[in-house]
Design an enzyme around this catalytic site. Structure first.
Site, PDB file in Angstrom:
ATOM      1  N   ASN A  69      52.574  13.883  16.699  1.00 25.20           N
ATOM      2  CA  ASN A  69      51.604  15.055  16.459  1.00 25.20           C
ATOM      3  C   ASN A  69      52.198  16.346  16.077  1.00 25.20           C
ATOM      4  OD1 ASN A  69      48.672  15.791  16.385  1.00 25.20           O
ATOM      5  ND2 ASN A  69      49.629  17.202  18.169  1.00 25.20           N
ATOM      6  N   GLU A  70      51.895  17.022  15.075  1.00 30.09           N
ATOM      7  CA  GLU A  70      52.483  18.174  14.802  1.00 30.09           C
ATOM      8  C   GLU A  70      53.793  18.543  15.454  1.00 30.09           C
ATOM      9  OE1 GLU A  70      49.213  20.869  16.895  1.00 30.09           O
ATOM     10  OE2 GLU A  70      47.705  20.012  15.673  1.00 30.09           O
TER      11      GLU A  70
ATOM     12  N   HIS B 108      46.601  19.634   9.602  1.00 34.32           N
ATOM     13  CA  HIS B 108      45.445  20.009  10.349  1.00 34.32           C
ATOM     14  C   HIS B 108      45.238  21.323  10.003  1.00 34.32           C
ATOM     15  CE1 HIS B 108      47.410  17.286  13.689  1.00 34.32           C
ATOM     16  NE2 HIS B 108      47.045  16.543  12.498  1.00 34.32           N
TER      17      HIS B 108
ATOM     18  N   TRP C 201      38.311  16.832  15.065  1.00 34.10           N
ATOM     19  CA  TRP C 201      38.890  16.960  16.654  1.00 34.10           C
ATOM     20  C   TRP C 201      37.816  17.612  17.449  1.00 34.10           C
ATOM     21  CZ3 TRP C 201      43.572  15.242  18.771  1.00 34.10           C
ATOM     22  CH2 TRP C 201      43.653  15.819  20.134  1.00 34.10           C
TER      23      TRP C 201
ATOM     24  N   TYR D 177      42.910  24.619  11.241  1.00 31.09           N
ATOM     25  CA  TYR D 177      42.171  25.459  12.238  1.00 31.09           C
ATOM     26  C   TYR D 177      42.277  26.961  11.681  1.00 31.09           C
ATOM     27  CZ  TYR D 177      42.276  21.489  15.087  1.00 31.09           C
ATOM     28  OH  TYR D 177      42.187  20.044  15.869  1.00 31.09           O
TER      29      TYR D 177
ATOM     30  N   GLU E 108      42.987  16.825  11.656  1.00 32.43           N
ATOM     31  CA  GLU E 108      42.615  17.320  12.487  1.00 32.43           C
ATOM     32  C   GLU E 108      42.006  18.397  11.911  1.00 32.43           C
ATOM     33  OE1 GLU E 108      44.565  18.628  15.925  1.00 32.43           O
ATOM     34  OE2 GLU E 108      45.534  16.786  16.338  1.00 32.43           O
TER      35      GLU E 108
ATOM     36  N   ARG F 210      41.485   8.408  15.111  1.00 29.10           N
ATOM     37  CA  ARG F 210      42.857   8.699  15.455  1.00 29.10           C
ATOM     38  C   ARG F 210      42.958   8.808  16.802  1.00 29.10           C
ATOM     39  NH1 ARG F 210      45.666  14.052  15.478  1.00 29.10           N
ATOM     40  NH2 ARG F 210      48.014  13.548  14.718  1.00 29.10           N
TER      41      ARG F 210
END
Length: 449
Positions: free
Chosen positions: A155-156, A222, A280, A224, A251, A78
């Site tokens: 992205n996001e 994503h 990531w 996290y 990610e 990516r």
């Protein structure tokens, strides 16, 4: 991801687009598709991403990283790009070069505009509309690349404020791209800095998918700090699987400032359901999250502990990655060493309105990649090239041309975007084939189509 990279970068390379780079499929025009909630490639085979993110927008000089990422076992990358709203803009020539690097290293190329990160909460962020403007502006770099690239709009695209219009804005962005002629699989990121803790993407995914006239949308979560618990990871990904909707973990990390994600559960759950993931990130992190580097200073021989886990650990890239079938047989070629000197470059045979030159670009024990340059001797509205293989070679796939074979006789004709040539102009196409040990270059005949 929020505040994770230094904002300075090397100057962006502006290399010219090369139409022939690596290995490609028989049905390139079809490209990636979503079928029954699964991502399939142009050959109709499942493709499960096993790769990493590359911070190209900030480190445009690190193009050797693509070969390194491929050599470490990844099947996808990516790529961070900028539309110029927050960082230095990556132009069409640079994006074309990125795609060629991906293809040369048998990586599926996921291209994303990073400037949209945290829109609504981050005042400097780009809107999705601006991201779409960028894709349309550089469309020439992506035309004909549907079998090797996935277009990740932005992205996001929302932070934790003002994210409520995510569904309508995302649908509008997808439809603008379709109206502009993009046939790619389109990947869309979740709001809430990509983590969708409000379940805005989860609860509206079916609506967004159905709004696409191509039904070719892939959802991107994503993971996290929101995903510290295995149960949270399993519930979120399981919801998409149970709903028959395609999703990838675009990610994730082994740690983060907002919490400690359970990377083992992310990898195990992705493998359980056959879902893609992209860690990531390869290198170059700043702003206090340097621990997310997979390599030390872009050195593939110096993996960090996170890099060792992702590449070489249980359910990691090396253990689970399979090369996309559009690049030939599953897995890497047995020592596909490039031929240092292109073999067989016969003198172009003046044909009816054009000439064609055949070059073997890459050769291994039982296969090869070849490129053909078609040069117009007069203004053309179409062209056709034919040849006969003398050593029993067969064509298994081709790109930038319609190629058919009848025994040893092969015919290639232009596709919609490269048939009109002015006198002196050149179009290029390529092919992958097999051989039994001898692979001499054939003589070509070129004629106006």
């Amino acid at each position: 991801m929020r505040t994770r990279l230094a904002l300075t970068a090397s100057a962006v390379f502006t290399l010219l687009l090369s139409f022939i780079v690596a290995v490609h499929p028989a049905n390139a025009e079809a490209g990636f598709q979503i079928q029954d909630g699964r991502l399939v490639d142009a050959n109709g085979n499942d493709f499960v991403m096993r790769g990493v993110n590359h911070p190209h927008a900030w480190y445009a000089g690190e193009t050797e990283s693509f070969a390194e990422i491929g050599s470490l076992g990844a099947n996808a990358v990516r790529v961070v790009l900028s539309n110029g709203v927050r960082w230095t803009r990556n132009d069409a020539a640079d994006v074309a070069d990125v795609i060629s690097e991906c293809k040369a290293n048998k990586l599926v190329c996921v291209l994303e505009v990073h400037d949209t990160t945290g829109y609504g909460e981050e005042s400097a962020a780009s809107s999705l509309d601006q991201a779409v403007d960028y894709w349309i502006d550089i469309q020439s770099a992506l035309e004909g690349q549907e079998a090797y690239t996935i277009l990740n709009i932005g992205n996001e695209p929302y932070g934790n404020q003002g994210y409520e219009p995510w569904a309508s804005d995302t649908s509008d962005a997808v439809n603008r791209l379709r109206d502009a002629g993009f046939d790619h699989t389109i990947m869309v990121d979740a709001p809430n800095w990509g983590q969708d803790w409000t379940h805005t993407m989860r609860d509206n995914a079916a609506q967004v998918f159905e709004s696409d006239p191509h039904r070719n949308v892939l959802f991107d979560i994503h993971m996290y700090g929101v995903y510290e618990q295995a149960s949270t990871i399993q519930d979120y990904l399981g919801h998409f699987v149970d709903s028959g909707l395609p999703i990838v973990v675009g990610e994730f990390g082994h740690d983060h400032s907002d919490g400690n994600p359970d990377e083992d559960a992310i990898l195990a759950t992705a493998e359980q359901h056959g879902l893609g993931y992209l860690g990531w990130s390869y290198s170059g992190n700043g702003g206090g999250v340097e621990y997310l580097d997979l390599t030390n200073d872009f050195d593939p021989n110096s993996l960090t502990s996170w890099g060792e886990r992702l590449f070489n650990g249980e359910n990691g890239i090396v253990a689970t990655a399979e090369t996309a079938s559009v690049y030939g047989p599953t897995g890497p070629d047995p020592d596909p060493t490039p031929d240092p000197t292109p073999t067989g470059e016969p003198t172009p045979d003046p044909g009816d309105g054009c000439t064609a030159e055949y070059t073997v670009q890459n050769e291994w024990s039982d296969g090869f990649v070849a490129g053909v340059d078609v040069t117009a001797q007069e203004d053309l509205q179409g062209w056709e090239v034919s040849w006969s293989y003398e050593d029993g070679q067969t064509v298994s796939s081709a790109w930038n041309a319609e190629v058919s074979a009848d025994g040893s006789q092969v015919t290639a004709s232009n596709v919609s975007y490269n048939g009109t040539l002015s006198s002196g102009q050149t179009a290029s196409f390529g092919l992958q084939g097999t051989h039994d040990g001898t692979n001499s270059a054939p003589e070509l005949t070129c004629s106006a189509g």
